[in-house]
Scaffold this motif. Sequence first.
Motif, PDB file in Angstrom:
ATOM      1  N   VAL A   1       0.833  -1.206   0.000  1.00  0.00           N
ATOM      2  CA  VAL A   1       0.000   0.000   0.000  1.00  0.00           C
ATOM      3  C   VAL A   1       0.872   1.262   0.000  1.00  0.00           C
ATOM      4  O   VAL A   1       0.617   2.214  -0.759  1.00  0.00           O
ATOM      5  N   GLU A   2       1.921   1.293   0.841  1.00  0.00           N
ATOM      6  CA  GLU A   2       2.767   2.484   0.946  1.00  0.00           C
ATOM      7  C   GLU A   2       3.484   2.778  -0.376  1.00  0.00           C
ATOM      8  O   GLU A   2       3.652   3.937  -0.764  1.00  0.00           O
ATOM      9  N   VAL A   3       3.897   1.737  -1.063  1.00  0.00           N
ATOM     10  CA  VAL A   3       4.565   1.906  -2.348  1.00  0.00           C
ATOM     11  C   VAL A   3       3.576   2.421  -3.388  1.00  0.00           C
ATOM     12  O   VAL A   3       3.879   3.335  -4.167  1.00  0.00           O
ATOM     13  N   ARG A   4       2.393   1.852  -3.393  1.00  0.00           N
ATOM     14  CA  ARG A   4       1.372   2.281  -4.363  1.00  0.00           C
ATOM     15  C   ARG A   4       0.992   3.744  -4.141  1.00  0.00           C
ATOM     16  O   ARG A   4       0.787   4.499  -5.100  1.00  0.00           O
ATOM     17  N   GLU A   5       0.915   4.174  -2.889  1.00  0.00           N
ATOM     18  CA  GLU A   5       0.580   5.575  -2.601  1.00  0.00           C
ATOM     19  C   GLU A   5       1.668   6.512  -3.116  1.00  0.00           C
ATOM     20  O   GLU A   5       1.365   7.577  -3.677  1.00  0.00           O
ATOM     21  N   LEU A   6       2.928   6.129  -2.921  1.00  0.00           N
ATOM     22  CA  LEU A   6       4.021   6.955  -3.414  1.00  0.00           C
ATOM     23  C   LEU A   6       4.065   6.970  -4.941  1.00  0.00           C
ATOM     24  O   LEU A   6       4.376   7.994  -5.558  1.00  0.00           O
ATOM     25  N   ARG A   7       3.754   5.854  -5.546  1.00  0.00           N
ATOM     26  CA  ARG A   7       3.774   5.780  -7.006  1.00  0.00           C
ATOM     27  C   ARG A   7       2.684   6.645  -7.625  1.00  0.00           C
ATOM     28  O   ARG A   7       2.870   7.253  -8.685  1.00  0.00           O
ATOM     29  N   ASP A   8       1.525   6.727  -6.967  1.00  0.00           N
ATOM     30  CA  ASP A   8       0.361   7.374  -7.571  1.00  0.00           C
ATOM     31  C   ASP A   8       0.129   8.818  -7.120  1.00  0.00           C
ATOM     32  O   ASP A   8      -0.742   9.492  -7.673  1.00  0.00           O
ATOM     33  N   CYS A   9       0.878   9.310  -6.130  1.00  0.00           N
ATOM     34  CA  CYS A   9       0.662  10.690  -5.666  1.00  0.00           C
ATOM     35  C   CYS A   9       1.199  11.676  -6.701  1.00  0.00           C
ATOM     36  O   CYS A   9       1.959  11.306  -7.606  1.00  0.00           O
ATOM     37  N   ASP A  10       0.803  12.956  -6.575  1.00  0.00           N
ATOM     38  CA  ASP A  10       1.284  13.943  -7.542  1.00  0.00           C
ATOM     39  C   ASP A  10       2.745  14.291  -7.276  1.00  0.00           C
ATOM     40  O   ASP A  10       3.330  13.908  -6.250  1.00  0.00           O
ATOM     41  N   ASP A  11       3.351  15.021  -8.204  1.00  0.00           N
ATOM     42  CA  ASP A  11       4.790  15.276  -8.132  1.00  0.00           C
ATOM     43  C   ASP A  11       5.185  16.072  -6.896  1.00  0.00           C
ATOM     44  O   ASP A  11       6.210  15.786  -6.266  1.00  0.00           O
ATOM     45  N   ASP A  12       4.392  17.087  -6.545  1.00  0.00           N
ATOM     46  CA  ASP A  12       4.737  17.902  -5.376  1.00  0.00           C
ATOM     47  C   ASP A  12       4.734  17.054  -4.102  1.00  0.00           C
ATOM     48  O   ASP A  12       5.627  17.183  -3.253  1.00  0.00           O
ATOM     49  N   ALA A  13       3.748  16.186  -3.967  1.00  0.00           N
ATOM     50  CA  ALA A  13       3.684  15.322  -2.789  1.00  0.00           C
ATOM     51  C   ALA A  13       4.854  14.355  -2.756  1.00  0.00           C
ATOM     52  O   ALA A  13       5.404  14.050  -1.686  1.00  0.00           O
ATOM     53  N   PHE A  14       5.253  13.876  -3.931  1.00  0.00           N
ATOM     54  CA  PHE A  14       6.384  12.949  -3.975  1.00  0.00           C
ATOM     55  C   PHE A  14       7.675  13.643  -3.565  1.00  0.00           C
ATOM     56  O   PHE A  14       8.486  13.091  -2.818  1.00  0.00           O
ATOM     57  N   VAL A  15       7.890  14.871  -4.042  1.00  0.00           N
ATOM     58  CA  VAL A  15       9.092  15.625  -3.651  1.00  0.00           C
ATOM     59  C   VAL A  15       9.089  15.882  -2.149  1.00  0.00           C
ATOM     60  O   VAL A  15      10.133  15.788  -1.493  1.00  0.00           O
ATOM     61  N   GLN A  16       7.934  16.197  -1.591  1.00  0.00           N
ATOM     62  CA  GLN A  16       7.854  16.389  -0.147  1.00  0.00           C
ATOM     63  C   GLN A  16       8.216  15.103   0.598  1.00  0.00           C
ATOM     64  O   GLN A  16       8.887  15.149   1.641  1.00  0.00           O
ATOM     65  N   ALA A  17       7.822  13.956   0.052  1.00  0.00           N
ATOM     66  CA  ALA A  17       8.201  12.677   0.664  1.00  0.00           C
ATOM     67  C   ALA A  17       9.713  12.479   0.612  1.00  0.00           C
ATOM     68  O   ALA A  17      10.317  11.964   1.565  1.00  0.00           O
ATOM     69  N   LEU A  18      10.348  12.907  -0.472  1.00  0.00           N
ATOM     70  CA  LEU A  18      11.808  12.801  -0.581  1.00  0.00           C
ATOM     71  C   LEU A  18      12.500  13.721   0.425  1.00  0.00           C
ATOM     72  O   LEU A  18      13.540  13.360   0.997  1.00  0.00           O
ATOM     73  N   LEU A  19      11.951  14.895   0.642  1.00  0.00           N
ATOM     74  CA  LEU A  19      12.542  15.817   1.621  1.00  0.00           C
ATOM     75  C   LEU A  19      12.407  15.263   3.031  1.00  0.00           C
ATOM     76  O   LEU A  19      13.343  15.362   3.842  1.00  0.00           O
ATOM     77  N   ARG A  20      11.267  14.676   3.330  1.00  0.00           N
ATOM     78  CA  ARG A  20      11.108  14.058   4.656  1.00  0.00           C
ATOM     79  C   ARG A  20      12.055  12.873   4.819  1.00  0.00           C
ATOM     80  O   ARG A  20      12.632  12.666   5.895  1.00  0.00           O
ATOM     81  N   ASP A  21      12.226  12.116   3.761  1.00  0.00           N
ATOM     82  CA  ASP A  21      13.129  10.966   3.799  1.00  0.00           C
ATOM     83  C   ASP A  21      14.548  11.393   4.158  1.00  0.00           C
ATOM     84  O   ASP A  21      15.238  10.731   4.931  1.00  0.00           O
ATOM     85  N   ALA A  22      15.006  12.511   3.600  1.00  0.00           N
ATOM     86  CA  ALA A  22      16.379  12.961   3.825  1.00  0.00           C
ATOM     87  C   ALA A  22      16.545  13.754   5.113  1.00  0.00           C
ATOM     88  O   ALA A  22      17.579  13.653   5.774  1.00  0.00           O
ATOM     89  N   CYS A  23      15.549  14.540   5.458  1.00  0.00           N
ATOM     90  CA  CYS A  23      15.708  15.488   6.567  1.00  0.00           C
ATOM     91  C   CYS A  23      15.074  15.019   7.871  1.00  0.00           C
ATOM     92  O   CYS A  23      15.402  15.557   8.936  1.00  0.00           O
ATOM     93  N   GLU A  24      14.174  14.035   7.809  1.00  0.00           N
ATOM     94  CA  GLU A  24      13.487  13.599   9.029  1.00  0.00           C
ATOM     95  C   GLU A  24      13.700  12.111   9.311  1.00  0.00           C
ATOM     96  O   GLU A  24      14.349  11.743  10.278  1.00  0.00           O
TER      97      GLU A  24
END
Length: 543
Positions: A170-193
């Motif tokens: 489910v978590e992978v599918r959500e990341l695959r299907d979210c819009d680009d801005d949400a995906f970039v925010q996920a990448l920022l959280r991955d690196a900074c949090e």
Amino acid sequence: MTTTEDTELIRRLADDFSALQDAVLARMNGICAPENVAALEDPSLAGPITVVLAHADVLARGAVRRAELSVQPRERLRPLRADARKVRQARSQAEAVYKERRAVHPSGTPRPVGPLELRVARRAFPAAFAHALRQELRARGLPDGTPQAPESDLARWAWEQKTAGDELPVEVRELRDCDDDAFVQALLRDACEEENTHLRHDALAERWSRHARTALAWGRYAIGQAERSVLAAPPSARRTRLDALDDAYQDTAVLAARAREAQLRSMDLHDRMRARMATGPFAELVAQCRAAALARFADAEPELWRTMGELTARHQADCPEQADGCRRCHRALAGLVADTVPAASGKVGVAEPETATAPAADDRYALLTDLPDTAVVAVADAAVGDESALCGYGWAAEDGTTGHGDSLASSSGEAEVIGICAAALSLQERHDDAPVVILCDSTEAVDAVDTALLAGDPAAAHRTLLFPESRQLMDRLLSHRHRVQVRWLKGHIGHDLNETADAFARLALRRANGRTPRAAARREEARILRSLGPGLGSLAAAA
């Protein structure tokens, strides 16, 4: 050490980021333990080494920048700068090693290549071969495009082909299907949090790699903001702000490492999918369809096929790479074959030579001949730094007015857009109803601004405009879009206004990052203006 111990050490270095980085930096400084030196030569670590050096490179430059902004004595800066140069050199060397090792298939055997005649035909006559392949696919009842994997989104294609395993989490599918801005925010959280382990899934590899650069740009944006904050304070009151700058560099170092990891995972996915295509029933179908398409091509163009056969046969008779399948020879042979085709044979689909997208150099001034006499013409340029998103821009107009300033940009194209907008906004205020024409030597920036002006929407240039500064300027410019034009100008050809805009842009960047003091900047500005002389002339007359 025994083979088992060697293997265990390599595995530990691969799994422990800090241990691998320590070993790599120790080797760089000549103090690495012999067993670690040997382990670092293992091909499986070539990619991870580029990841840790991407991280170390940002941190080393951050250490230099903190020392510069805290006004450290020159003797204390020298070793920091020397270390940053060593890390940058080690990173370049590691990238070269990885590239060399990736050229060989992970199994240690060269990647398979198709028959030489097939590769020559596909390259020399792509349209004709594609037509023959479409005919063969339709004859077999297969849809167009089969049996080829796409050039991108390989993971989704693999799932559609039922080759990639079970249902997506489910978590992978959500990341695959979210819009680009949400995906970039996920990448920022991955690196900074907190690290997101789901990003490593094959279904996300290409999207991660595609958007990692955007996330990294936001890291450089944070560095630029922190630099501005430090420079706004007197040296005696900078400690807290320098700590914030350190934090920004730490986060950006992680973003750089994760961006490189994403690239490695995407390339690995491509290798595995291509390897899967080269084996089993799918590979058999590919080979059958391409061989049959080549036969159709030969039937349709017998003279061309005879000429191509003679050239390839002569080539293979004495080619030193014949044992390797003439892996790289098809490019040169395709050129030779295409040269033998009469001009009347255009129907065969001879590859056309590439043409420049930008206007020819001889046309750069003719573009202005259609302008009314009242038009105000200026040239804009920009300069970007390495460490942060800080940029400088400058412009110079035919009427003798000039301007420069600084902002934040994710790329040179975005910085050039900022320069164009700043010049146009300033000139439209000075000249009531006159049309304003801004020339720029960046085709990316000209295309982005032109697209936004035509659409009446700054979002139309979203691929170039990432940060709020450029989007706000573009939004302001749109209210004057019927008075503004942008056109391309060949850069760095010795034209006064172009050179002046470039000089102002570089001065503005040095002033923004604190490398040129205020008094020195004023003297440099005066020198640039004196170099223009009393008569600017017109761009059209300069031809």
